[in-house]
Motif scaffolding. Structure first.
Motif, short mmCIF file in Angstrom:
data_model
loop_
_atom_site.label_atom_id
_atom_site.label_comp_id
_atom_site.label_asym_id
_atom_site.label_seq_id
_atom_site.Cartn_x
_atom_site.Cartn_y
_atom_site.Cartn_z
N LEU A 196 4.74 33.74 -36.24
CA LEU A 196 4.00 34.96 -35.94
C LEU A 196 4.60 35.65 -34.72
O LEU A 196 4.78 36.86 -34.69
CB LEU A 196 2.53 34.59 -35.68
N LEU A 197 4.92 34.85 -33.70
CA LEU A 197 5.50 35.41 -32.48
C LEU A 197 6.84 36.08 -32.78
O LEU A 197 7.11 37.18 -32.29
CB LEU A 197 5.69 34.31 -31.44
N VAL A 198 7.66 35.42 -33.59
CA VAL A 198 8.94 36.01 -33.95
C VAL A 198 8.73 37.36 -34.62
O VAL A 198 9.36 38.36 -34.27
CB VAL A 198 9.73 35.06 -34.88
N ALA A 199 7.80 37.39 -35.57
CA ALA A 199 7.54 38.64 -36.29
C ALA A 199 7.06 39.72 -35.32
O ALA A 199 7.50 40.87 -35.38
CB ALA A 199 6.51 38.39 -37.39
N VAL A 200 6.15 39.36 -34.41
CA VAL A 200 5.61 40.34 -33.46
C VAL A 200 6.74 40.86 -32.56
O VAL A 200 6.83 42.06 -32.29
CB VAL A 200 4.48 39.70 -32.62
N LEU A 204 14.81 38.84 -45.82
CA LEU A 204 13.98 39.24 -44.68
C LEU A 204 13.54 38.02 -43.89
O LEU A 204 13.56 38.01 -42.67
CB LEU A 204 12.73 39.97 -45.17
N THR A 205 13.11 36.99 -44.62
CA THR A 205 12.56 35.85 -43.91
C THR A 205 13.65 34.91 -43.42
O THR A 205 13.44 34.19 -42.47
CB THR A 205 11.58 35.08 -44.82
N ALA A 206 14.83 34.95 -44.05
CA ALA A 206 15.90 34.07 -43.60
C ALA A 206 16.33 34.41 -42.19
O ALA A 206 16.45 33.55 -41.34
CB ALA A 206 17.10 34.17 -44.54
N MET A 227 5.51 42.38 -41.79
CA MET A 227 4.73 41.37 -41.08
C MET A 227 4.14 40.37 -42.07
O MET A 227 4.23 39.16 -41.88
CB MET A 227 3.62 42.12 -40.33
N ALA A 228 3.56 40.90 -43.14
CA ALA A 228 2.90 40.04 -44.12
C ALA A 228 3.89 39.06 -44.73
O ALA A 228 3.58 37.87 -44.89
CB ALA A 228 2.25 40.90 -45.21
N LEU A 229 5.09 39.54 -45.04
CA LEU A 229 6.05 38.66 -45.71
C LEU A 229 6.54 37.56 -44.77
O LEU A 229 6.72 36.41 -45.19
CB LEU A 229 7.24 39.47 -46.22
N LEU A 230 6.71 37.89 -43.49
CA LEU A 230 7.13 36.85 -42.55
C LEU A 230 6.02 35.81 -42.37
O LEU A 230 6.27 34.61 -42.33
CB LEU A 230 7.50 37.47 -41.20
#
Lengths: 325, 274, 378
Positions: A246-250, B267-269, A204-207
């Motif tokens: 944030l929504l994508v990560a959630v 991960l972020t890509a 979560m933190a990295l995103l």
């Protein structure tokens, strides 16, 4: 315009014709595209599409694991059936509903905690300080450790007699007697949440961090010049800007948490009271050899997750429509 | 005030680092203690007793389990990248009818709950005669890695400049030559990133490995650790389990430390998988 | 060597039409420049010729052969891209050799051609370097070298100089001109920079919104713009435009009423205008002079000294401003009142639809234009 009409007789078809429509470059690229995706598509169809279809089919049969080829179609009986004045099938099974509740509770609590903590960690990592790279690597470690291994490590730390957590809490005077964390159904799910938070907060933190680092710096400089308080800047500027990420990560985390298996299976020793949906389905399927019932449960899980995906995609489309960008 | 804020900040950093690292640290400490030592709590390592490490390799085929994991994960990574790179070129750079639908399907598959395919996969693997074999596990794990490999590689592929590809077409390259001679070398960093993620996913996979293997010799590391049992049924060999955990975690930690930038980029890509 | 014929060439992206039936004949060995504002379709047109975009309708002939359905490599073209588009993982040598290698040329032939092109472009010392070790100018030379070794019938340039700094741009421009002189190859060049267009082109094609506005030599476009768009697009600073009504027409003469009062008789063919019609008077800054008793009086708003000449921006009332260029240093300061005179021989008139009235000289003999493409196409 010069000379328009002068070439009308040059045999130039004004209307699109089938042959002249695409150059051979486009045609060869499109042909290549299908050739290039064919192997992946075939593999995905074979190892995801087909098994899923078979699972759904099995859910309408009385198949069992020791004789998979020998089954009969029984309609919806695995889901719900009325017989002898009583209701049967998964949907009438309190254990199933218990596992659904466990999973939803686990998902809601762990994803919420991960979002809040992930935000804190991301904000810290977004600040420039010596050792930031090392810190980023450190928070990645829990994510990379196999879930089974983390579950075992925490199992040992949460051991009721010899666990370090109980020892620590006793020393600090926070508890009066050792707590059997994983054996007790009430605390076992909390223990699972704790391990999941430990493992997935970094994701979560990295995103969130990636979203933070894409924000234009001049907004912050302007806010600083205007003397806006940091809290206000965070609430009024940062949060709205990172909301899509944030929504994508959630969503990703929620989908992952809804199918939780390893963690709960190992941490709470396959116990009935703390089972998640996936644990319940596998138990029916493998431990009890009830392929029909297990497949019915698995199909329901698939439907629940598909529903969540469809809802989020639909909501996402609406949001995209409103977004002026 | 400023100094106080600074101290608070560093306190928070240290707290987070401790929270992240302590379980692994404690596993290391415990792995060096054996027998009745384990029934007292120690926060610091007292001595380096390697008997747990000897036991983990002697009492079960743990070396074999590690080799299995390496073989399965390695093959899964190679197959995913091999299949994924051409598909990513097609998805990322060629406009063809049905592209976005197919890409959404692929993304949807990467969100499948594993358990939803369990029964069908079990039947499939038995039909191919792959039950309790490594190829069976490789096939099953591809379901987890291939869709997101395609997805992540596609996002990387989209970022490559269009003009380089066009220059190659003017030079007379076919799509296949463009992929092999031009994009493959340019995609190497992205492939490393994606391959790492696929490796970690496959290395950590448990449900398939637990269900599709029967004998200890065929297990990969996660079920091997999960199913480790002691001399008596009631007492789990915690020291040995911790030793095994440390052994399989160290290579992963090394990977993370060396490749953290690439992992984060991957991960972020795609923002795929946890 | 080959000519290029575009016959009613059209391009749509989905429902959006970006190129509307373009007809053009580019002669063998000619240097033609496409100019126009961004989004006018000039790059798309070039990419249609290159084969990088599908032709929606119409025909494209290179060297007399219809090439609509041919892949880029089979069209006898080479292209130089704006971003150079060098293969980052290949050496300079391999970058230039890649196309020949794909065409299955022999090793010795490749070597000869690459080294010859490298010598021509003075990059022989760089052959083992990777693109990232080169400066922008060197990269552009490699990109040109890659085009040269293909020995193309037609060179295509897509804004090749826009990523270079000003000094390099001038230098590379001269080199491209020299390349054209040396090879006598047909060249098609896209740019938004009119200095590049004016200096390089045999003929300029001005495009706007997917249509050709005018085709002609640089001086034709400058002196006899066919319409308001071309008049405003070519020339810097921009031509002055003054809306005014037609006061009267005579044979070979049109008189307009100036907003400042008074009239101006212009030696233009009155075809298509009647007294009272609103028209636009256009005059380039070079054709306005400060004089004792001019048609306009105004206050100097701004002076720009450029060394060899200077620009005066003069407010002539009613929110209208005239720009003029005079040689040497400015003799008027901001705030000074000046009287301006227009050079009657160099004024243009544009009808309400934007078409230019022909000058007397033109109406005698039709403006030289490109040959009829139909004869070649058939």
């Amino acid at each position: 315009m010069i000379m328009s009409g002068a070439v009308a007789g040059a045999g130039a078809p004004v209307q699109v014709t089938g042959r002249g429509r695409r150059s051979s470059l486009t045609r060869s690229r499109i042909r290549a595209a299908w050739l290039f995706i064919a192997p992946s598509l075939i593999v995905v169809a074979l190892i995801a599409g087909w098994p899923l279809a078979r699972t759904i089919w099995f859910s309408f049969t009385d198949a069992s694991l020791d004789a998979l080829g020998d089954y009969a179609f029984i309609g919806l009986e695995n889901y719900l059936a009325h017989d002898d004045g009583g209701w049967f099938g998964i949907l009438a099974e309190p254990d199933w509903w218990h596992s659904v509740w466990n999973t939803l509770w686990f998902t809601a609590v762990s994803v919420s905690l991960e979002t809040v903590l992930g935000m804190v960690v991301a904000l810290i990592l977004n600040a420039a300080f010596p050792g930031r790279g090392l810190m980023r690597a450190i928070i990645l470690i829990p994510w990379a450790i196999p879930t089974i291994v983390s579950a075992k490590m925490w199992n040992w730390m949460l051991h009721d007699q010899f666990g370090v957590i109980n020892d620590l809490l006793l020393r600090l005077g926070l508890i009066a007697a050792p707590v059997p964390w994983t054996a007790n159904a009430d605390t076992a799910l909390w223990a699972a949440v704790m391990v999941d938070v430990w493992k997935h907060t970094s994701f979560m933190a990295l995103l969130i961090l990636a979203a933070l680092q894409m924000l234009p710096q001049d907004i912050y400089e302007a806010a600083k010049v205007d003397g806006v308080s940091p809290v206000r800047v965070f609430v009024r500027v940062t949060l709205p800007l990172i909301k899509p990420a944030l929504l994508v990560a959630v969503i990703f985390r929620s989908l992952d948490a809804l199918r939780v298996f390893d963690l709960i299976y190992v941490l709470t020793s396959n116990a009935k009271e703390t089972a998640s949906m996936s644990v319940y389905a596998r138990q029916q399927l493998v431990d009890f050899q009830e392929v029909g019932l297990g497949s019915a449960a698995a199909t329901l899980i698939f439907l629940i997750i598909a529903l969540v995906v469809v809802i989020t995609l639909a909501a996402g489309r609406v949001r995209l429509g409103e977004d002026p960008r | 005030m400023k100094r106080l804020a600074r101290a608070g900040f560093w306190l928070l950093v240290i707290a987070i680092a401790l929270f992240a690292l302590f379980p692994f640290y404690y596993a290391v400490v415990s792995s060096f203690r054996s027998g009745s030592d384990l029934f007292t709590i120690a926060y610091r390592p007292e001595r380096f007793d390697l008997s747990n490490y000897v036991a983990v390799f002697e009492r079960q085929p743990f070396g074999r389990n590690i080799l299995n994991s390496v073989l399965v994960s390695g093959s899964v990574v190679a197959l995913s990248l091999g299949l994924g790179i051409t598909a990513a070129y097609a998805f990322g750079r060629i406009a063809f009818r049905g592209r976005s639908l197919l890409l959404m399907t692929i993304l949807a598959v990467s969100m499948f709950p594993q358990v939803a395919v369990l029964a069908g996969m079990f039947e499939l693997i038995r039909a191919f005669g792959l039950y309790n074999t490594l190829p069976g596990l490789i096939l099953a794990n591809l379901m987890l890695t291939l869709p997101f490999t395609v997805w992540v590689l596609t996002t990387f592929m989209r970022e490559l400049p269009k003009e380089i590809e066009e220059a190659a077409f003017v030079d007379g390259a076919t799509p296949w030559i463009v992929v092999r001679r031009v994009f493959l070398p340019l995609m190497a960093p992205a492939a490393v990133t994606t391959g790492l993620l696929a490796f970690i996913v496959s290395w950590n996979e448990f449900l398939f490995a637990l269900t599709f293997t029967l004998t200890n010799e065929r297990r990969t590391v996660p079920p091997a650790i999960a199913l480790m049992s002691g001399s008596t049924a009631y007492e789990l060999p915690w020291g040995t389990i911790m030793a095994g955990s440390v052994v399989v975690t160290i290579p992963i930690i090394a990977l993370v430390l060396v490749f953290q930038r690439k992992i984060v980029a991957g991960l972020t890509a795609g923002a795929v998988k946890g | 060597m080959a000519d290029v014929v575009l016959a009613n060439l059209q391009k749509s992206f989905g429902r959006v039409k970006v190129v509307h039936g373009v007809d053009l004949h580019i002669g063998d060995g000619e240097f033609v420049v496409f100019v126009g504002p961004s989004g006018c379709g000039k790059s798309t047109l070039l990419r249609l010729i290159a084969g990088l975009e599908d032709i929606t309708a119409g025909d494209l002939f290179i060297g007399g052969e219809r090439v609509n359905d041919r892949v880029p490599a089979k069209r006898g073209i080479a292209m130089v891209f704006q971003s150079y588009a060098l293969y980052p993982h290949m050496s300079v040598y391999d970058n230039m050799a890649f196309g020949l290698e794909l065409a299955k040329s022999s090793k010795s032939e490749i070597d000869t051609k690459v080294r010859e092109a490298a010598r021509l472009l003075q990059i022989d010392a760089l052959l083992d370097r990777k693109p990232r070790q080169l400066s922008g100018g060197q990269r552009q030379r490699v990109a040109i070298g890659r085009a040269i070794v293909r020995d193309p019938k037609v060179f295509l340039f897509d804004e090749p100089l826009s990523n270079l700094d000003a000094a390099l741009r001038v230098q590379t421009r001269i080199e491209i001109a020299k390349l054209h002189t040396d090879t006598r190859a047909t060249m098609i060049y896209v740019t938004h920079d009119q200095v590049e267009a004016m200096t390089l082109a045999d003929r300029i094609v001005v495009l706007n919104a997917g249509r050709i506005e005018q085709v002609g030599t640089p001086l034709e476009l400058y002196h006899r713009p066919a319409n308001l768009f071309v008049a405003g697009f070519i020339g810097s600073p921009q031509m002055n435009f003054i809306p005014c009504p037609v006061a009267g027409v005579g044979p070979d003469e049109v008189t307009v009423s100036l907003p400042s009062g008074g009239t101006l008789a212009l030696p233009l063919s009155p075809e298509g205008v009647r007294p009272g019609d609103p028209v636009t008077l256009g005059v380039r800054p070079d054709h306005v002079r400060v004089s004792g008793q001019g048609s306009f009086t105004g206050r100097v708003e701004l002076v720009e000294e450029l060394g060899e000449n200077h620009l005066l921006y003069v407010d002539v009332g009613q929110g209208r401003r005239l720009t003029l260029r005079e040689p040497g240093d400015a003799r008027h300061a901001v705030g000074a009142t000046v009287s301006l005179e227009l050079d009657r021989e160099s004024c243009h008139l544009f009808t309400q639809s934007g078409e230019a009235l022909r000058s007397r000289a033109d109406s005698a003999s039709p403006a030289p234009s490109s040959p009829d493409p139909a004869s070649r196409a058939a």
